[in-house]
Structure formats: structure tokens, C-alpha cells
Write a protein that holds these residues in place. Structure first.
Motif, PDB file in Angstrom:
ATOM      1  N   ASP A 205      -7.125 -32.888  -1.168  1.00  0.00           N
ATOM      2  CA  ASP A 205      -7.730 -32.623   0.132  1.00  0.00           C
ATOM      3  C   ASP A 205      -6.971 -31.522   0.867  1.00  0.00           C
ATOM      4  N   ASN A 206      -7.703 -30.725   1.614  1.00  0.00           N
ATOM      5  CA  ASN A 206      -7.062 -29.654   2.382  1.00  0.00           C
ATOM      6  C   ASN A 206      -6.211 -30.205   3.519  1.00  0.00           C
ATOM      7  N   TYR A 207      -6.527 -31.432   3.940  1.00  0.00           N
ATOM      8  CA  TYR A 207      -5.794 -32.042   5.048  1.00  0.00           C
ATOM      9  C   TYR A 207      -4.874 -33.122   4.496  1.00  0.00           C
TER      10      TYR A 207
ATOM     11  N   GLY B 162       2.510 -41.065  -0.630  1.00  0.00           N
ATOM     12  CA  GLY B 162       3.233 -40.390   0.436  1.00  0.00           C
ATOM     13  C   GLY B 162       2.595 -40.453   1.811  1.00  0.00           C
ATOM     14  N   ARG B 163       1.364 -40.919   1.897  1.00  0.00           N
ATOM     15  CA  ARG B 163       0.656 -40.886   3.183  1.00  0.00           C
ATOM     16  C   ARG B 163       1.362 -41.692   4.263  1.00  0.00           C
TER      17      ARG B 163
ATOM     18  N   LEU C  45      -7.518 -39.266  -4.688  1.00  0.00           N
ATOM     19  CA  LEU C  45      -7.802 -38.376  -3.565  1.00  0.00           C
ATOM     20  C   LEU C  45      -6.481 -38.134  -2.856  1.00  0.00           C
ATOM     21  N   TYR C  46      -5.768 -37.141  -3.326  1.00  0.00           N
ATOM     22  CA  TYR C  46      -4.410 -36.894  -2.843  1.00  0.00           C
ATOM     23  C   TYR C  46      -4.456 -36.248  -1.467  1.00  0.00           C
ATOM     24  N   ASN C  47      -3.642 -36.701  -0.502  1.00  0.00           N
ATOM     25  CA  ASN C  47      -2.738 -37.821  -0.585  1.00  0.00           C
ATOM     26  C   ASN C  47      -3.289 -39.048   0.134  1.00  0.00           C
ATOM     27  N   TRP C  48      -4.618 -39.150   0.219  1.00  0.00           N
ATOM     28  CA  TRP C  48      -5.247 -40.200   1.020  1.00  0.00           C
ATOM     29  C   TRP C  48      -5.206 -41.563   0.326  1.00  0.00           C
ATOM     30  N   HIS C  49      -5.806 -41.646  -0.870  1.00  0.00           N
ATOM     31  CA  HIS C  49      -5.853 -42.942  -1.577  1.00  0.00           C
ATOM     32  C   HIS C  49      -6.396 -42.744  -2.986  1.00  0.00           C
TER      33      HIS C  49
ATOM     34  N   ARG D 138       1.947 -30.252  -1.193  1.00  0.00           N
ATOM     35  CA  ARG D 138       0.497 -30.283  -0.978  1.00  0.00           C
ATOM     36  C   ARG D 138      -0.254 -30.654  -2.255  1.00  0.00           C
ATOM     37  N   ASP D 139       0.364 -30.450  -3.406  1.00  0.00           N
ATOM     38  CA  ASP D 139      -0.256 -30.797  -4.682  1.00  0.00           C
ATOM     39  C   ASP D 139       0.629 -31.790  -5.432  1.00  0.00           C
TER      40      ASP D 139
END
Length: 376
Positions: free
Chosen positions: A132-134, A271-272, A311-315, A111-112
Motif C-alpha cells: 500500500d502507498n500509505y 510493523g503496523r 497487504l503490507y503493512n496493514w494486515h 516501505r517494502d
């Protein structure tokens, strides 16, 4: 091998006493087992892969702070330039294109961002993190999963793509990012002469970029995507990392006249989309394209622009620090139409919540043509 090149490994491994013990009794694996238990098997495999990538990547993967990047930077004094040019010599294309570790998949990421990798992702603390929480898990599955983006999923039919090309001309094509952004990209690419050219599209599960390239006269478009896409259009060919790697290494890949990539590489290495964590994933995606293009090739990159951030793990968001590094060995020659309504300072100071996808045009340069010290 890393230490012999002056590179500190991410994965330290057993200490010298343990290694000495192993050398005397190769049947005793207790120290290795203990080390694996301490660090965890997932980290051990990940960091081993990343250290192997660094070994083959060379200088490119050692530009991990602003100070080091500046040593490879020359000014771009052309009118309208947004940032300087980063020159990286001695790019080993066969090693970088051929390394399968760069394309490793992994859906078991944390998650981190692991502490051992934070320096690389942040350019030694310059780039901030937003966790991000999601956590997104959007691995490209192909087939039915892609019908939300394209009505025939991962099968691209000639009639549908020809219809999309007509919609580009009529300015009615709604790509995955909406009508306005599709038209902005199409308008910006008037700066490039694509007539009769061969274009590589990096990252596209929906053939909107391909339709724009065909509209601008491209003779052939090759799409590179994680998952398999079946194209029934005579001017569109599709590749996965493994198939294009094989062609490059056996000498059957025809070099491209240019690259178009929009809202793709900012995800690489987070990883997304099922790819393993890799702090240099975005940079390696672009340098592989550099290796696969002809001299003075063009490149359009559209990515989120604002104040540098992950903005982990979005972009990622690209600002004045990471943008030049992303485009190493490419010189900026143009910019998207959206830049005409704002200033460079304003764009690169935008808060995380106000980023926008914006594109920039480049021309491929040969690092052998530059003496960085004299250019400075």
C-alpha cells in the motif's frame, strides 16, 4: 547453531576467512564493521533477532512452503470442515513463550518487505503481496489515544462493561467493526460452552469481545494487549506480553479453557502496531496461546478471509494456504454464521478488495496423539 540443525540463516554473517581472522586477533573488528556497513545496522539487528526466533521456534518456523506444510497435514473429514489440520510435533513452549525477541518493537520498518524475508512471508511465492502507498503506524499508546475506541480510554470500568454486556444481549452493541459483525461473533459463540470458563482474549483495545464472553457465561476473561490496560471489572484481568510471559515461566499463570481473538493476529509481524517485522508473528501468537491453554481447549479466530495475500503493512488475508498453518495443532470444529451464506470455494477465491472478517472455531489437539503418515 542454525546450520547444525540444517537451517539456512537469514543473516549469513562474515565469511570463513574473516571469522578465522577474528579468531586470531579478537581486537580486530574491521570485518564486522565492513559487514555492518554492507548490510546496514537495522537489517543486521532484525535478521539476528529473527534467526534467534527460528532457532527456538523449531519446526513451526520451518513450514515455509506449501510442499513442506503438506507433509505435516492430515485431512479433517468432519462435516462442514473448511481445511485440513496441520500437526507440528515437539513445540517447545517455555522457549517460545519466554523469547523476548518475539515481542520486539520497531517503528523504523521499510516501505517494502525486505527481499531476504519475502520467501517467508509469501510461503515461497504462493502468497501474493500488495504494497500500500500509505504505511500505517498505529502503535498502541494507551490513555487518551484510545478514547476514540472506548470512552474511558485504556481504563475499563465495571459499570461500562456491564452496560456493554446488556447491549450484547439486546443485540445493540456496536463494536469497532460495526453492529452486524459484533452480532455475528456473539451469535457464532453460542457454539461454545463458556459457562464458568476462563478465556484468553488476544488483542483487544476495546472490550467488546470481553463483553461477549461475559454474556456467554465466562467466569474470567484475561485480555492480552501490547499496551497497558487498567481493568476495574472483577471478572476481567489484563496482561501485556511481558507480564504474561513472566507468569507463564514462573508457573503462576493458570491455564485457560479457551481463546477468543478477532481481527488481531493478522497484523502481527507487519510493523503496523509498533511490533518488529516477523514473518511468523501471527503463527507464534497463536502457538503461544496453545501453550497457555488446557487440553482440548476451544479457540475462536476471526481474521480477514479471501485469496491468500499480504497487504503490507496493514494486515494479512487468509486463504486455503495460510489458514491451516495459522491454526497448527488446532482442529476445526465449527465456523462463524457468516459461512452459512456462502461456499468455501467462493470465500477462499475472493479478490483482495472483497475480503471479510470471518471466524472459525477450533479444539486444541495434542500432536503426540497423531501419526501424520498413517492419518494421510
Amino acid at each position: 547453531e542454525l546450520l547444525s540443525k540444517g537451517i539456512r540463516p537469514i543473516l549469513p554473517g562474515p565469511n570463513e576467512d574473516e571469522l578465522s581472522k577474528l579468531s586470531k586477533n579478537t581486537d580486530d573488528y574491521s570485518s564486522i564493521k565492513k559487514y555492518l556497513n554492507d548490510i546496514g545496522e537495522w537489517k543486521y539487528k532484525l535478521y539476528s533477532r529473527l534467526d534467534n526466533i527460528r532457532l527456538h521456534c523449531g519446526t513451526l518456523c520451518e513450514l515455509n512452503s506449501v510442499d513442506v506444510i503438506q507433509k505435516h497435514t492430515i485431512p479433517n473429514e468432519d462435516e462442514g470442515s473448511l481445511f485440513p489440520t496441520v500437526i507440528v510435533p515437539n513445540v517447545d513452549c517455555p522457549a517460545i513463550v519466554g523469547l523476548e525477541d518475539i515481542d520486539a518493537g520497531d517503528m523504523t520498518f521499510p516501505r517494502d518487505i525486505p527481499e531476504e524475508l519475502s520467501t517467508f512471508y509469501s510461503l515461497n511465492g504462493i502468497i501474493r503481496f500488495h504494497i500500500d502507498n500509505y504505511i500505517r503506524q498505529d502503535a498502541y499508546l494507551g490513555g487518551e489515544a484510545e478514547k476514540s475506541l472506548w470512552k474511558t480510554g485504556n481504563v475499563w470500568n465495571e459499570d461500562d462493561i456491564n452496560e456493554a454486556v446488556a447491549e450484547v444481549e439486546a443485540k445493540t452493541l456496536t463494536g469497532p467493526y460495526g453492529l452486524d459483525e459484533t452480532n455475528e461473533v456473539a451469535e457464532s459463540l453460542y457454539q461454545v460452552d463458556m459457562k464458568g470458563k476462563s478465556v484468553l482474549v488476544i488483542g483487544s483495545s476495546h472490550p467488546w469481545i470481553e463483553a461477549i464472553c461475559l454474556f456467554h457465561g465466562a467466569a474470567k476473561v484475561t485480555t492480552l494487549e501490547y499496551g497497558e490496560i487498567i481493568s476495574n471489572h472483577p471478572q476481567i484481568q489484563t496482561e501485556t506480553p511481558s507480564t504474561i510471559r513472566k507468569k507463564y515461566l514462573d508457573g503462576t499463570l493458570e491455564l485457560f479453557d479457551g481463546i477468543v481473538t478477532h481481527s488481531s493476529v493478522e497484523h502481527s509481524g507487519l510493523g503496523r502496531y509498533g511490533d518488529a517485522l516477523n514473518p511468523w508473528g501471527d503463527i507464534l501468537a497463536i502457538v503461544r496461546g496453545w501453550c497457555m491453554t488446557k487440553p482440548k481447549a476451544f479457540m475462536w479466530i476471526g481474521v480477514p478471509i479471501g485469496d491468500d495475500a499480504v497487504l503490507y503493512n496493514w494486515h494479512r488475508i487468509y486463504g486455503k494456504n495460510r489458514w491451516p498453518l495459522l491454526a497448527a495443532n488446532w482442529k476445526q470444529t465449527g465456523k462463524g454464521v457468516k459461512f452459512d451464506s456462502t461456499t468455501v470455494e467462493e470465500v477462499f477465491s475472493r479478490d483482495i478488495s472483497k475480503w471479510e472478517n470471518m471466524g472459525v472455531l477450533f479444539e486444541k489437539v495434542d500432536p503426540e496423539d497423531y501419526d501424520v503418515e498413517s492419518e494421510k
